[in-house]
Each structure stands twice: as structure tokens, then as C-alpha cells.
Design a protein around this motif. Structure first.
Motif, PDB file in Angstrom:
ATOM      1  N   SER A  96      22.333   7.945   5.523  1.00  0.00           N
ATOM      2  CA  SER A  96      21.898   6.642   5.056  1.00  0.00           C
ATOM      3  C   SER A  96      22.819   5.626   5.408  1.00  0.00           C
ATOM      4  O   SER A  96      23.974   5.671   5.256  1.00  0.00           O
ATOM      5  CB  SER A  96      21.430   6.712   3.609  1.00  0.00           C
ATOM      6  OG  SER A  96      22.377   7.038   2.690  1.00  0.00           O
ATOM      7  N   HIS A 162      24.759  12.991   3.014  1.00  0.00           N
ATOM      8  CA  HIS A 162      24.509  13.650   1.600  1.00  0.00           C
ATOM      9  C   HIS A 162      23.864  15.181   1.766  1.00  0.00           C
ATOM     10  O   HIS A 162      22.943  15.459   2.757  1.00  0.00           O
ATOM     11  CB  HIS A 162      23.314  12.815   0.898  1.00  0.00           C
ATOM     12  CG  HIS A 162      23.555  11.450   0.767  1.00  0.00           C
ATOM     13  ND1 HIS A 162      24.555  10.731   0.042  1.00  0.00           N
ATOM     14  CD2 HIS A 162      23.013  10.454   1.479  1.00  0.00           C
ATOM     15  CE1 HIS A 162      24.382   9.662   0.238  1.00  0.00           C
ATOM     16  NE2 HIS A 162      23.291   9.160   0.845  1.00  0.00           N
ATOM     17  N   LEU A 166      22.730  17.277  -3.222  1.00  0.00           N
ATOM     18  CA  LEU A 166      23.007  15.856  -3.622  1.00  0.00           C
ATOM     19  C   LEU A 166      21.690  14.845  -3.293  1.00  0.00           C
ATOM     20  O   LEU A 166      21.536  13.971  -4.188  1.00  0.00           O
ATOM     21  CB  LEU A 166      24.402  15.400  -3.167  1.00  0.00           C
ATOM     22  CG  LEU A 166      25.614  16.199  -3.743  1.00  0.00           C
ATOM     23  CD1 LEU A 166      26.807  15.595  -2.766  1.00  0.00           C
ATOM     24  CD2 LEU A 166      25.694  15.742  -5.110  1.00  0.00           C
ATOM     25  N   TYR A 167      21.173  15.088  -2.368  1.00  0.00           N
ATOM     26  CA  TYR A 167      20.220  14.157  -1.760  1.00  0.00           C
ATOM     27  C   TYR A 167      19.054  14.386  -2.753  1.00  0.00           C
ATOM     28  O   TYR A 167      18.429  13.386  -3.165  1.00  0.00           O
ATOM     29  CB  TYR A 167      20.003  14.396  -0.355  1.00  0.00           C
ATOM     30  CG  TYR A 167      18.778  13.461   0.128  1.00  0.00           C
ATOM     31  CD1 TYR A 167      19.212  12.248   0.586  1.00  0.00           C
ATOM     32  CD2 TYR A 167      17.514  13.815   0.435  1.00  0.00           C
ATOM     33  CE1 TYR A 167      18.288  11.378   1.124  1.00  0.00           C
ATOM     34  CE2 TYR A 167      16.835  13.185   1.068  1.00  0.00           C
ATOM     35  CZ  TYR A 167      17.104  11.788   1.500  1.00  0.00           C
ATOM     36  OH  TYR A 167      16.143  10.791   1.974  1.00  0.00           O
ATOM     37  N   ARG A 169      19.159  15.059  -5.711  1.00  0.00           N
ATOM     38  CA  ARG A 169      19.345  14.622  -7.048  1.00  0.00           C
ATOM     39  C   ARG A 169      19.322  12.921  -6.800  1.00  0.00           C
ATOM     40  O   ARG A 169      18.892  12.230  -7.784  1.00  0.00           O
ATOM     41  CB  ARG A 169      20.700  14.750  -7.280  1.00  0.00           C
ATOM     42  CG  ARG A 169      21.146  14.222  -8.998  1.00  0.00           C
ATOM     43  CD  ARG A 169      22.458  14.626  -9.109  1.00  0.00           C
ATOM     44  NE  ARG A 169      22.735  16.216  -8.892  1.00  0.00           N
ATOM     45  CZ  ARG A 169      24.046  16.723  -8.876  1.00  0.00           C
ATOM     46  NH1 ARG A 169      24.997  15.894  -8.752  1.00  0.00           N
ATOM     47  NH2 ARG A 169      24.068  18.029  -8.571  1.00  0.00           N
ATOM     48  N   LEU A 170      19.643  12.467  -5.675  1.00  0.00           N
ATOM     49  CA  LEU A 170      19.806  10.973  -5.215  1.00  0.00           C
ATOM     50  C   LEU A 170      18.244  10.679  -5.241  1.00  0.00           C
ATOM     51  O   LEU A 170      17.879   9.315  -5.692  1.00  0.00           O
ATOM     52  CB  LEU A 170      20.456  10.767  -4.147  1.00  0.00           C
ATOM     53  CG  LEU A 170      20.327   9.432  -3.444  1.00  0.00           C
ATOM     54  CD1 LEU A 170      21.353   8.278  -4.509  1.00  0.00           C
ATOM     55  CD2 LEU A 170      21.039   9.349  -2.028  1.00  0.00           C
ATOM     56  N   ARG A 171      17.148  11.343  -4.739  1.00  0.00           N
ATOM     57  CA  ARG A 171      16.053  10.754  -4.627  1.00  0.00           C
ATOM     58  C   ARG A 171      14.962  11.036  -5.640  1.00  0.00           C
ATOM     59  O   ARG A 171      13.921  10.736  -5.564  1.00  0.00           O
ATOM     60  CB  ARG A 171      15.351  11.513  -3.210  1.00  0.00           C
ATOM     61  CG  ARG A 171      16.086  11.247  -1.857  1.00  0.00           C
ATOM     62  CD  ARG A 171      16.006   9.758  -1.386  1.00  0.00           C
ATOM     63  NE  ARG A 171      14.616   9.722  -0.910  1.00  0.00           N
ATOM     64  CZ  ARG A 171      13.708   8.816  -1.273  1.00  0.00           C
ATOM     65  NH1 ARG A 171      14.052   7.734  -2.023  1.00  0.00           N
ATOM     66  NH2 ARG A 171      12.596   8.700  -0.545  1.00  0.00           N
ATOM     67  N   THR A 172      15.496  11.569  -6.644  1.00  0.00           N
ATOM     68  CA  THR A 172      14.723  11.725  -7.788  1.00  0.00           C
ATOM     69  C   THR A 172      13.317  12.293  -7.819  1.00  0.00           C
ATOM     70  O   THR A 172      12.311  11.475  -7.988  1.00  0.00           O
ATOM     71  CB  THR A 172      14.773  10.517  -8.724  1.00  0.00           C
ATOM     72  OG1 THR A 172      14.133   9.403  -8.034  1.00  0.00           O
ATOM     73  CG2 THR A 172      16.286  10.254  -9.070  1.00  0.00           C
ATOM     74  N   ARG A 268      18.390  -0.353  -0.966  1.00  0.00           N
ATOM     75  CA  ARG A 268      17.744   0.811  -1.532  1.00  0.00           C
ATOM     76  C   ARG A 268      16.754   1.510  -0.375  1.00  0.00           C
ATOM     77  O   ARG A 268      16.475   0.829   0.552  1.00  0.00           O
ATOM     78  CB  ARG A 268      16.817   0.420  -2.889  1.00  0.00           C
ATOM     79  CG  ARG A 268      17.580  -0.211  -3.942  1.00  0.00           C
ATOM     80  CD  ARG A 268      16.576  -0.732  -4.958  1.00  0.00           C
ATOM     81  NE  ARG A 268      15.968   0.490  -5.677  1.00  0.00           N
ATOM     82  CZ  ARG A 268      16.484   0.964  -6.574  1.00  0.00           C
ATOM     83  NH1 ARG A 268      17.628   0.485  -7.168  1.00  0.00           N
ATOM     84  NH2 ARG A 268      15.768   2.041  -7.358  1.00  0.00           N
ATOM     85  N   TYR A 269      16.184   2.825  -0.588  1.00  0.00           N
ATOM     86  CA  TYR A 269      15.176   3.381   0.099  1.00  0.00           C
ATOM     87  C   TYR A 269      14.142   2.605   0.216  1.00  0.00           C
ATOM     88  O   TYR A 269      13.667   2.297  -1.131  1.00  0.00           O
ATOM     89  CB  TYR A 269      15.255   4.899  -0.062  1.00  0.00           C
ATOM     90  CG  TYR A 269      16.206   5.639   0.098  1.00  0.00           C
ATOM     91  CD1 TYR A 269      16.596   6.013   1.409  1.00  0.00           C
ATOM     92  CD2 TYR A 269      17.187   6.187  -1.166  1.00  0.00           C
ATOM     93  CE1 TYR A 269      17.716   6.910   1.645  1.00  0.00           C
ATOM     94  CE2 TYR A 269      18.282   6.964  -0.504  1.00  0.00           C
ATOM     95  CZ  TYR A 269      18.575   7.405   0.670  1.00  0.00           C
ATOM     96  OH  TYR A 269      19.630   8.268   0.975  1.00  0.00           O
TER      97      TYR A 269
END
Length: 315
Positions: A96, A162, A166-167, A169-172, A268-269
Motif C-alpha cells: 500500500s 503487509h 496483519l492485512y 486485521r488492518l482491513r477489519t 486511507r483505503y
């Protein structure tokens, strides 16, 4: 009598050239791979080679120049190539952008289209590398780009890498590529192509609104270049294209202005499931009769992207 059989000397074989493996640059279509090779030249320094076609279906060759966004895509492809091949980042890690900038060399002579494809060299220096459990997770890379020894551009980027867990978790809950991509809404109505500097409706990434200087980001996941493969969010290259088109739309009748530099921040994404608004704000003159324009993207009332775009007329 002893006979000696002498084999004829085989003629030297010419060096053969091909593109790098598409998996290294995170592309699905062979035709969209611009990189042709790489080599290490020292500690965290590299030379990456690329070839630009004289004509491309999306990165248009207009007014005798290659498209500066083809430069951006070439640099984007360099990031996964070097992280996979030179730093051991496994396939499946997600990259990213947080920052990306480029500036064409004065005069942009090396951007001119000739009677052969453009052979490009990217001299890359990696720095400020962060590691987690011996695997790199963040990089800065600086680029000196030349063509036939002539300076073409400089560029710089900061990006993260990532691991899958972890990705997630990051992207929820948004990291399910198939679900997010399949759930993307139909593209909104396009702006008139000529208004945003395009020839075809399919290449338009802006939808008009009733507010001056504001567009809705038009996301067409069926686009064969911008969405070369399924993803779970809007790619950064779509936002760079939106910035370019928004600046062009300020003066749609102006012919020959090219984006000679861009300095972008990705906050942010950008998600598929809610509108993203592209806005132009303060403008200022740029050297040589061009202009500088600030472009922002907003989603759910949050700033998700910013770019300062400088244009200049053709010499």
C-alpha cells in the motif's frame, strides 16, 4: 591412425529479451507488464529496465508524447518486483502506498515517441527500510529515470508491505477480495470524455455533480487496465488518474497541457461501497504557462487522498 573429430563452432546466440514474470509486478495480463529486467548495483541500489510501447490501450500516446501515468505504473511495478526478488517479501503480502511523487525532467524530451518502443532505465535507491521478524514491512524508494542516457524523470515513494494476517486485521473485515470485488456497485454515469481529456467512455473515472469543481469517483471494476485483477479496494492508480482528469476538467478546451509533476498522499483505503468525492481547490500558476492544482478525495467525510498536480503546455 588416430582421427580427431572437430565439432563446428556454433554461432553465438543473440541475447534474448522478455518481460519479468507477471507475478512479480502484481499483474494478471502479460500485455500490461512493462518491466524487462533488473540487477543489483550495490547495497540497496538497483537498475530496473522497462519498455514502453508506442501505443497503449489506456496510457494514451498523444501529441507525440508518452503518457506520464505510464511512468507512474512503471514505478508501481518496480515496488513488488524488488521487494519480492531482492528483499524476500513472500507472495501474498499486500502493498500500500502512503506517498508517491514524480517530476518530469525539464523539456520532457525523453518522453517523445519515436519510431521504436522506448527503452527505459530506472536507477533505484531503497532506504528507511523497516523490518518485522526479519521481513521488510516498509520502504522508501527513490528513482532516477533515464532513456538512452537522457534524464526523463525523478520519483520517490513510501509504501508498506503487509503480511496476510496483519492485512486482515488492518482491513477489519474488508480483506475478502472475492466478496468485496463482487459487491462493487455498477459504475456511475461518466463525464463527457473530452471534458476530462479522454477519448472513450470506458476510460472516464469521474462523474459530474451539480457542484463546481467536484466529481464523484467513477469506479468501473470491469476496466481491463485499471482493474487488471480482483482487489478489495480502489487501486492507487485509479486515484492518480482521477487527479489528472479533474485537473483537465478545469480547462477542458485547453490542448496540450500535460501533468509534469504530481505529489500524492494516500491517507486511507478507498472503499467500493460508498461514494468518493474528488475535489479541486487552490490553483496557482506554474512555470512555462502551466498551473498547479490541489486535488482531494473524500469518503464518508474523511480525507482519503491528496495530490498536488502541476501541468505545463507542450513545448
Amino acid at each position: 591412425m588416430l582421427l580427431t573429430h572437430v565439432r563446428p563452432v556454433a554461432p553465438a546466440r543473440p541475447a534474448l529479451t522478455t518481460t519479468v514474470a507477471r507475478e512479480y509486478v502484481h499483474r494478471a495480463a502479460f500485455s500490461e507488464v512493462f518491466l524487462s529486467g533488473w540487477r543489483s548495483t550495490g547495497q540497496d541500489t538497483f537498475v530496473v529496465t522497462a519498455q514502453w510501447p508506442r501505443s497503449h490501450s489506456f496510457y494514451l500516446s498523444e501529441h507525440g508524447l508518452h503518457d506520464p501515468l505510464m511512468l507512474c505504473e512503471t514505478i508501481r511495478q518496480t515496488l513488488p518486483l524488488l521487494t519480492h526478488t531482492s528483499y524476500g517479501v513472500p507472495f501474498g503480502h499486500q502493498m500500500s502506498w502512503s506517498h508517491f511523487s514524480y517530476e518530469l525532467s525539464p523539456g520532457a524530451r525523453a518522453m517523445c515517441i519515436t519510431n521504436a518502443p522506448a527503452e527505459i532505465e530506472l536507477h533505484v535507491t531503497a532506504s528507511d527500510i523497516s523490518y518485522r521478524r526479519s521481513v521488510p514491512v516498509a520502504f522508501t524508494m527513490d528513482f532516477q529515470v533515464v532513456r538512452d542516457g537522457v534524464p526523463l524523470a525523478t520519483a520517490s515513494t513510501r509504501f508498506g508491505s503487509h503480511a496476510p494476517v496483519l492485512y486482515q486485521r488492518l482491513r477489519t473485515g474488508r480483506a475478502d477480495v472475492d466478496r468485496m470485488f463482487a459487491g462493487a456497485p455498477e459504475p456511475t454515469a461518466p463525464a463527457t470524455p473530452s471534458t476530462v481529456g479522454r477519448d472513450r467512455v470506458r476510460d472516464v473515472v469521474l462523474t459530474p455533480t451539480d457542484q463546481s469543481g467536484t466529481w464523484q469517483l467513477r469506479v468501473d471494476t470491469a476496466h481491463p487496465v485499471l482493474f487488471d485483477h480482483p482487489v478489495d479496494h480502489v487501486p492507487g492508480m485509479v486515484l492518480l488518474e482521477a487527479a489528472r482528469q479533474a485537473v483537465h476538467a478545469l480547462e477542458p478546451g485547453r490542448i496540450g497541457a500535460v501533468p509534469v509533476s504530481m505529489d500524492a498522499l494516500f491517507h486511507r483505503y478507498v472503499e467500493f461501497d460508498s461514494p468518493c468525492w474528488i475535489k479541486t481547490s487552490s490553483t496557482a500558476p506554474h512555470s512555462g504557462g502551466g498551473r498547479c492544482v490541489n486535488v482531494t478525495a473524500w469518503q464518508n467525510e474523511e480525507l482519503v487522498f491528496f495530490a498536488k498536480v502541476a501541468t505545463a503546455p507542450l513545448a
